[in-house]
Design a protein around this motif. Structure first.
Motif, PDB file in Angstrom:
ATOM      1  N   ALA A 198      23.001  34.580  26.702  1.00 13.28           N
ATOM      2  CA  ALA A 198      23.381  35.461  28.022  1.00 13.28           C
ATOM      3  C   ALA A 198      24.487  34.660  28.710  1.00 13.28           C
ATOM      4  CB  ALA A 198      22.256  35.190  28.823  1.00 13.28           C
ATOM      5  N   PHE A 199      24.847  33.636  28.503  1.00 11.28           N
ATOM      6  CA  PHE A 199      25.864  32.836  29.067  1.00 11.28           C
ATOM      7  C   PHE A 199      27.239  33.194  28.262  1.00 11.28           C
ATOM      8  CE2 PHE A 199      23.042  30.461  31.753  1.00 11.28           C
ATOM      9  CZ  PHE A 199      24.108  29.849  33.082  1.00 11.28           C
ATOM     10  N   ALA A 200      26.852  33.221  26.987  1.00 12.27           N
ATOM     11  CA  ALA A 200      28.046  33.632  26.005  1.00 12.27           C
ATOM     12  C   ALA A 200      28.493  34.980  26.472  1.00 12.27           C
ATOM     13  CB  ALA A 200      27.522  33.569  24.538  1.00 12.27           C
ATOM     14  N   LEU A 201      27.539  35.792  26.733  1.00 11.43           N
ATOM     15  CA  LEU A 201      28.071  37.206  27.048  1.00 11.43           C
ATOM     16  C   LEU A 201      28.826  37.078  28.474  1.00 11.43           C
ATOM     17  CD1 LEU A 201      24.742  39.326  26.579  1.00 11.43           C
ATOM     18  CD2 LEU A 201      27.142  39.535  25.114  1.00 11.43           C
ATOM     19  N   ILE A 202      28.269  36.182  29.407  1.00 14.92           N
ATOM     20  CA  ILE A 202      29.128  35.959  30.598  1.00 14.92           C
ATOM     21  C   ILE A 202      30.555  35.297  30.404  1.00 14.92           C
ATOM     22  CG2 ILE A 202      29.085  34.706  32.976  1.00 14.92           C
ATOM     23  CD1 ILE A 202      27.411  37.219  32.907  1.00 14.92           C
ATOM     24  N   TRP A 203      30.652  34.420  29.596  1.00 13.35           N
ATOM     25  CA  TRP A 203      31.870  33.602  29.341  1.00 13.35           C
ATOM     26  C   TRP A 203      32.840  34.406  28.575  1.00 13.35           C
ATOM     27  CZ3 TRP A 203      28.563  29.345  27.033  1.00 13.35           C
ATOM     28  CH2 TRP A 203      28.244  28.519  27.886  1.00 13.35           C
ATOM     29  N   SER A 204      32.391  35.418  27.744  1.00  9.89           N
ATOM     30  CA  SER A 204      33.037  36.715  27.178  1.00  9.89           C
ATOM     31  C   SER A 204      33.514  37.543  28.184  1.00  9.89           C
ATOM     32  CB  SER A 204      32.249  37.363  26.080  1.00  9.89           C
ATOM     33  OG  SER A 204      31.918  36.471  25.159  1.00  9.89           O
ATOM     34  N   ALA A 205      32.953  38.003  29.087  1.00  8.29           N
ATOM     35  CA  ALA A 205      33.249  38.750  30.164  1.00  8.29           C
ATOM     36  C   ALA A 205      34.256  38.172  31.049  1.00  8.29           C
ATOM     37  CB  ALA A 205      32.141  39.291  31.067  1.00  8.29           C
ATOM     38  N   LEU A 206      34.088  37.017  31.339  1.00  3.71           N
ATOM     39  CA  LEU A 206      34.986  36.556  32.378  1.00  3.71           C
ATOM     40  C   LEU A 206      36.464  36.147  31.605  1.00  3.71           C
ATOM     41  CD1 LEU A 206      32.742  33.337  33.905  1.00  3.71           C
ATOM     42  CD2 LEU A 206      33.692  35.718  34.909  1.00  3.71           C
ATOM     43  N   ALA A 207      36.404  35.476  30.043  1.00  3.13           N
ATOM     44  CA  ALA A 207      37.627  35.558  29.333  1.00  3.13           C
ATOM     45  C   ALA A 207      38.448  36.818  29.297  1.00  3.13           C
ATOM     46  CB  ALA A 207      37.326  35.145  28.063  1.00  3.13           C
ATOM     47  N   ILE A 220      44.208  30.713  41.720  1.00  2.00           N
ATOM     48  CA  ILE A 220      42.852  30.340  42.597  1.00  2.00           C
ATOM     49  C   ILE A 220      41.889  31.147  41.781  1.00  2.00           C
ATOM     50  CG2 ILE A 220      41.543  31.259  44.613  1.00  2.00           C
ATOM     51  CD1 ILE A 220      42.769  28.722  45.280  1.00  2.00           C
ATOM     52  N   GLY A 221      42.108  32.454  41.253  1.00  3.81           N
ATOM     53  CA  GLY A 221      40.901  33.116  40.261  1.00  3.81           C
ATOM     54  C   GLY A 221      40.772  32.199  39.277  1.00  3.81           C
ATOM     55  N   LEU A 222      41.687  31.720  38.502  1.00  2.45           N
ATOM     56  CA  LEU A 222      41.391  30.818  37.292  1.00  2.45           C
ATOM     57  C   LEU A 222      40.567  29.540  37.597  1.00  2.45           C
ATOM     58  CD1 LEU A 222      44.821  30.735  35.590  1.00  2.45           C
ATOM     59  CD2 LEU A 222      42.465  31.946  34.846  1.00  2.45           C
ATOM     60  N   MET A 223      40.945  28.793  38.766  1.00  2.00           N
ATOM     61  CA  MET A 223      40.159  27.697  39.293  1.00  2.00           C
ATOM     62  C   MET A 223      38.741  27.810  39.915  1.00  2.00           C
ATOM     63  SD  MET A 223      43.346  25.556  41.213  1.00  2.00           S
ATOM     64  CE  MET A 223      42.588  24.016  41.178  1.00  2.00           C
ATOM     65  N   GLN A 224      38.230  29.026  40.063  1.00  2.00           N
ATOM     66  CA  GLN A 224      37.102  29.274  40.696  1.00  2.00           C
ATOM     67  C   GLN A 224      35.757  28.922  39.502  1.00  2.00           C
ATOM     68  OE1 GLN A 224      36.131  33.541  41.509  1.00  2.00           O
ATOM     69  NE2 GLN A 224      37.679  34.104  40.133  1.00  2.00           N
ATOM     70  N   TYR A 225      36.489  28.881  38.393  1.00  2.00           N
ATOM     71  CA  TYR A 225      35.476  28.660  37.122  1.00  2.00           C
ATOM     72  C   TYR A 225      34.970  26.943  37.161  1.00  2.00           C
ATOM     73  CZ  TYR A 225      36.863  33.190  36.157  1.00  2.00           C
ATOM     74  OH  TYR A 225      37.252  34.682  36.131  1.00  2.00           O
ATOM     75  N   ILE A 226      35.706  26.336  37.951  1.00  2.07           N
ATOM     76  CA  ILE A 226      35.305  24.759  37.865  1.00  2.07           C
ATOM     77  C   ILE A 226      34.165  24.342  38.349  1.00  2.07           C
ATOM     78  CG2 ILE A 226      36.489  22.572  38.635  1.00  2.07           C
ATOM     79  CD1 ILE A 226      39.413  23.701  38.624  1.00  2.07           C
ATOM     80  N   ALA A 280      24.585  28.400  38.585  1.00  3.32           N
ATOM     81  CA  ALA A 280      25.971  28.281  37.822  1.00  3.32           C
ATOM     82  C   ALA A 280      26.087  29.600  37.075  1.00  3.32           C
ATOM     83  CB  ALA A 280      25.776  27.376  36.521  1.00  3.32           C
ATOM     84  N   LEU A 281      25.070  30.464  36.888  1.00  4.91           N
ATOM     85  CA  LEU A 281      25.195  31.889  36.426  1.00  4.91           C
ATOM     86  C   LEU A 281      25.676  32.736  37.301  1.00  4.91           C
ATOM     87  CD1 LEU A 281      24.610  33.802  34.188  1.00  4.91           C
ATOM     88  CD2 LEU A 281      22.421  34.016  34.793  1.00  4.91           C
TER      89      LEU A 281
END
Length: 316
Positions: free
Chosen positions: A288-297, A258-264, A119-120
């Motif tokens: 680490a995941f919180a950092l990734i989720w912030s980056a993706l936001a 499509i770019g938004l849906m790729q996180y599903i 997932a990461l």
């Protein structure tokens, strides 16, 4: 008639009365991402079978499905041209090799209890694409994109220090799929024919591997029980159907959608890993995941902002 026109005609013939192209595209893409999200449940059922054998059957049983789709769309002529063009064959061999690395790593990781790492990897992938565009295509990174990439790098560094080594599963998945997409864009052939060309190329070593397991008496297809045979036969549809649905959806949807849906898909895998598969999830991994989720936001906000700025220019 071009592939675009033929695919549009095919999608128009799909029995979804009263539904616009945008809604059809959303339904196709959503179905693809949901299927990718639940794919680990299938891979868990074949975890007792070596990953290479599973990948070989994914490839071999995808060929007839891709062939039927090409016949339906009337695109076999394009495939014949590709098969007789050395440069196209060489590039398709490269992309086929990259997707094999990706599939093999993914199948092994899910079966070995590393679904969180996968997932990461797919969360990181969009940011890897940004970096590849900057390095190889000279694309300039915006300030939000720089921040997003920096946050992702911090997450990888944190996991590296915590585990005593690079999170190689995540990085292999992210970079193999990133390079696959990068080189796939340079292949002068449509997505449907390209998929068929790749699985045809890969079917040669795949059939050799399957033959070797039969000779050695270790084949789960010939020497296995009916349950294993059915599971391996299902590998083809499990591989090809989401890719076909995605190809149809991508033709009808905007890039930003499509770019938004790729996180599903990675979100489903992440939640399944923790709450269904019971994989351990430490506080360091959470950071680490919180950092990734912030980056993706930040990355997603930047992408939507750029799309809004481009819309008036396009309309003008």
């Amino acid at each position: 008639m071009s592939e675009q026109a033929k695919m549009n005609d095919a999608m128009q013939s799909v029995p979804l009365p009263g539904m616009s192209d945008g809604k059809k595209g959303f339904l196709f893409a959503l179905s693809a991402y949901l299927l990718w999200g639940v794919l680990p449940f299938y891979l868990k059922t074949v975890a007792h079978i070596p990953a290479l054998e599973v990948v070989a059957h994914r490839i071999v049983w995808s060929v007839p499905i891709a062939g039927i789709l090409l016949w339906w769309l009337g695109l076999f002529g394009d495939l014949k041209v590709a098969l007789t063009t050395p440069r196209m064959l060489a590039m398709a061999t490269l992309t086929a090799s990259l997707i094999t690395v990706n599939w093999g790593t993914y199948v092994w990781a899910i079966g070995s209890g590393h679904a969180i790492d996968t997932a990461l990897g797919y969360y990181i992938n969009p940011l890897v694409n940004v970096v590849l565009g900057a390095v190889f295509l000279g694309e300039r990174l915006s300030k939000p994109q720089m921040v997003a990439v920096a946050l992702a790098a911090c997450a990888v560094l944190l996991l590296t220090i915590y585990s005593g080594g690079l999170p190689w599963i995540s990085l292999v998945l992210a970079f193999s799929f990133g390079f696959y997409g990068f080189f796939r864009k340079t292949l002068p052939i449509g997505p449907t024919q390209g998929f068929m060309l790749e699985v045809l190329i890969l079917s040669i070593p795949s059939l050799a591997l399957i033959g070797w397991t039969i000779i050695q008496g270790t084949s789960h297809f010939m020497q296995g029980n009916m349950h294993d045979i059915a599971l391996l036969l299902f590998a083809g549809p499990a591989t090809a159907v989401p890719l076909i649905l995605y190809a149809f959806g991508a033709k009808l949807l905007r890039y930003t959608t499509i770019g938004l849906m790729q996180y599903i898909a990675p979100t489903i895998v992440f939640l399944s890993a923790i709450f269904v598969f019971g994989e351990p999830f430490s506080h360091i991994q959470f950071i680490a995941f919180a950092l990734i989720w912030s980056a993706l936001a930040i990355y997603t906000w930047s992408m939507l902002h750029e799309a809004r700025k481009a819309r008036p220019a396009t309309a003008a």
